[in-house]
Scaffold this active site. Structure first.
Site, PDB file in Angstrom:
ATOM      1  N   CYS A   1       0.805  -1.227   0.000  1.00 44.00           N
ATOM      2  CA  CYS A   1       0.000   0.000   0.000  1.00 44.00           C
ATOM      3  C   CYS A   1       0.843   1.285   0.000  1.00 44.00           C
ATOM      4  O   CYS A   1       1.392   1.636  -1.027  1.00 44.00           O
ATOM      5  CB  CYS A   1      -0.977  -0.051   1.161  1.00 44.00           C
ATOM      6  SG  CYS A   1      -2.430   0.972   0.888  1.00 44.00           S
TER       7      CYS A   1
ATOM      8  N   ARG B   1     -12.476   6.185  -1.392  1.00 45.10           N
ATOM      9  CA  ARG B   1     -11.613   5.109  -0.879  1.00 45.10           C
ATOM     10  C   ARG B   1     -12.099   3.777  -1.427  1.00 45.10           C
ATOM     11  O   ARG B   1     -13.299   3.535  -1.543  1.00 45.10           O
ATOM     12  CB  ARG B   1     -11.642   5.071   0.647  1.00 45.10           C
ATOM     13  CG  ARG B   1     -10.940   6.236   1.288  1.00 45.10           C
ATOM     14  CD  ARG B   1     -10.532   5.933   2.720  1.00 45.10           C
ATOM     15  NE  ARG B   1      -9.335   5.113   2.775  1.00 45.10           N
ATOM     16  CZ  ARG B   1      -8.105   5.570   2.529  1.00 45.10           C
ATOM     17  NH1 ARG B   1      -7.913   6.818   2.208  1.00 45.10           N
ATOM     18  NH2 ARG B   1      -7.071   4.773   2.610  1.00 45.10           N
TER      19      ARG B   1
ATOM     20  N   HIS C   1      -3.698  -5.793   2.214  1.00 46.63           N
ATOM     21  CA  HIS C   1      -3.465  -5.922   3.650  1.00 46.63           C
ATOM     22  C   HIS C   1      -4.133  -7.227   4.066  1.00 46.63           C
ATOM     23  O   HIS C   1      -4.553  -8.021   3.237  1.00 46.63           O
ATOM     24  CB  HIS C   1      -4.132  -4.772   4.407  1.00 46.63           C
ATOM     25  CG  HIS C   1      -3.602  -3.424   4.074  1.00 46.63           C
ATOM     26  ND1 HIS C   1      -2.412  -2.954   4.542  1.00 46.63           N
ATOM     27  CD2 HIS C   1      -4.120  -2.420   3.330  1.00 46.63           C
ATOM     28  CE1 HIS C   1      -2.220  -1.719   4.105  1.00 46.63           C
ATOM     29  NE2 HIS C   1      -3.242  -1.366   3.363  1.00 46.63           N
TER      30      HIS C   1
HETATM   31  N1  GLN Z   1      -2.423   6.928   1.762  1.00 46.40           N
HETATM   32  C1  GLN Z   1      -2.491   5.988   0.724  1.00 46.40           C
HETATM   33  C2  GLN Z   1      -3.859   5.843   0.078  1.00 46.40           C
HETATM   34  O1  GLN Z   1      -4.893   5.980   0.723  1.00 46.40           O
HETATM   35  C3  GLN Z   1      -2.018   4.670   1.270  1.00 46.40           C
HETATM   36  C4  GLN Z   1      -3.015   4.030   2.182  1.00 46.40           C
HETATM   37  C5  GLN Z   1      -2.493   2.799   2.854  1.00 46.40           C
HETATM   38  O2  GLN Z   1      -1.303   2.582   2.945  1.00 46.40           O
HETATM   39  N2  GLN Z   1      -3.406   2.021   3.380  1.00 46.40           N
HETATM   40  O3  GLN Z   1      -3.913   5.620  -1.100  1.00 46.40           O
END
Ligand code: GLN
Length: 239
Positions: free
Chosen positions: A94, A128, A191
């Site tokens: 990520c 998101r 994840h």
């Molecule tokens: N900040 C980045 C995004 O939202 C990475 C998020 C994360 O590592 N979970 O794309």
């Protein structure tokens, strides 16, 4: 002689969310079961970077965390590139996956520099992308996990993805590709963490590191019935 692997974790204070630390635990345990001892180095900004690392791990983080570590990452980038070129396996998830690409442009317009090990760039998307994800890779079969990112990652024309998306959003929300692979460097949005549920990927990272250091090393089979159960349940979970 005891065989030993040194695992270096990049920026665990800022870049370690949604359980990514479990990737380290998985490598430690699965290596131990093969008679390999492990030594872990938790690397934070301004520390001396240990170039004798056999495996490099990195996790996800908030945009603010990515911003905080970018200067230090740029400092150690030549060493990381050298290790990558020599075949040292790395797994970045990520936030650090994004910064192993060329850059990440946040929703506020900040451009956070990456180190270009992947020919990819990331821009903050309108929403998101959250949920369980199932992908299919040529080398490791199905990879299952959980994604949570707003960044949309676009791969360069010749950049190999890690997998194809079966269920979920993946790199750029188009539902096509997930992650990236350059040599032995693996990047992914998964994840969960990714390694406990995807033992083939975990074992390949261990095998690559061990064979590089001990050419006669052979990876033995271990009982993965629990991991297989976890995979089966994870695959059936709704998005
Ligand atoms: N900040 C980045 C995004 O939202 C990475 C998020 C994360 O590592 N979970 O794309």
């Amino acid at each position: 002689m005891t065989k030993s692997l040194k695992i270096l974790v990049l920026y665990p204070e800022e870049m370690n969310i949604y359980g990514d630390h479990g990737n380290l635990l998985t490598l430690q345990k699965r290596a131990e079961k093969r008679g390999l001892t492990t030594e872990t180095v938790l690397y934070e900004p301004d520390m001396k970077f240990d170039e004798r690392a056999d495996i490099i791990l990195g996790g996800g983080g908030q945009d603010s965390g990515q911003s905080k570590i970018q200067d230090d990452l740029a400092e150690i980038a030549p060493k990381l590139r050298k290790l990558a070129a020599s075949g040292t396996p790395m797994l970045v998830i990520c936030g650090l996956y994004q910064l192993f690409g060329r850059y990440f442009e946040t929703a506020t317009g900040e451009k956070i520099n990456g180190i270009g090990i992947f020919d990819a760039y990331t821009v903050a998307g309108p929403k998101r992308l959250i949920g369980n994800i199932v992908t299919k890779s040529a080398e490791f079969g199905e990879l299952v996990g959980y994604e949570n990112h707003s960044g949309l990652t676009f791969l360069g024309q010749n950049q190999k993805p890690l997998a194809r998306v079966k269920k979920g959003a993946g790199n750029d929300a188009s539902g096509k590709f997930e992650g990236a692979r350059t040599g032995n460097v693996f990047g992914s949005y998964l994840h969960g963490p990714i390694l406990p549920k995807n033992p083939r990927l975990a074992d390949e990272i261990i095998r690559l590191a061990a064979v590089k250091k001990y050419p006669d090393f052979k990876l033995s089979q271990i009982d993965d019935s629990l991991a297989e159960k976890a995979r089966a349940i994870a695959k059936k979970r709704p998005r």
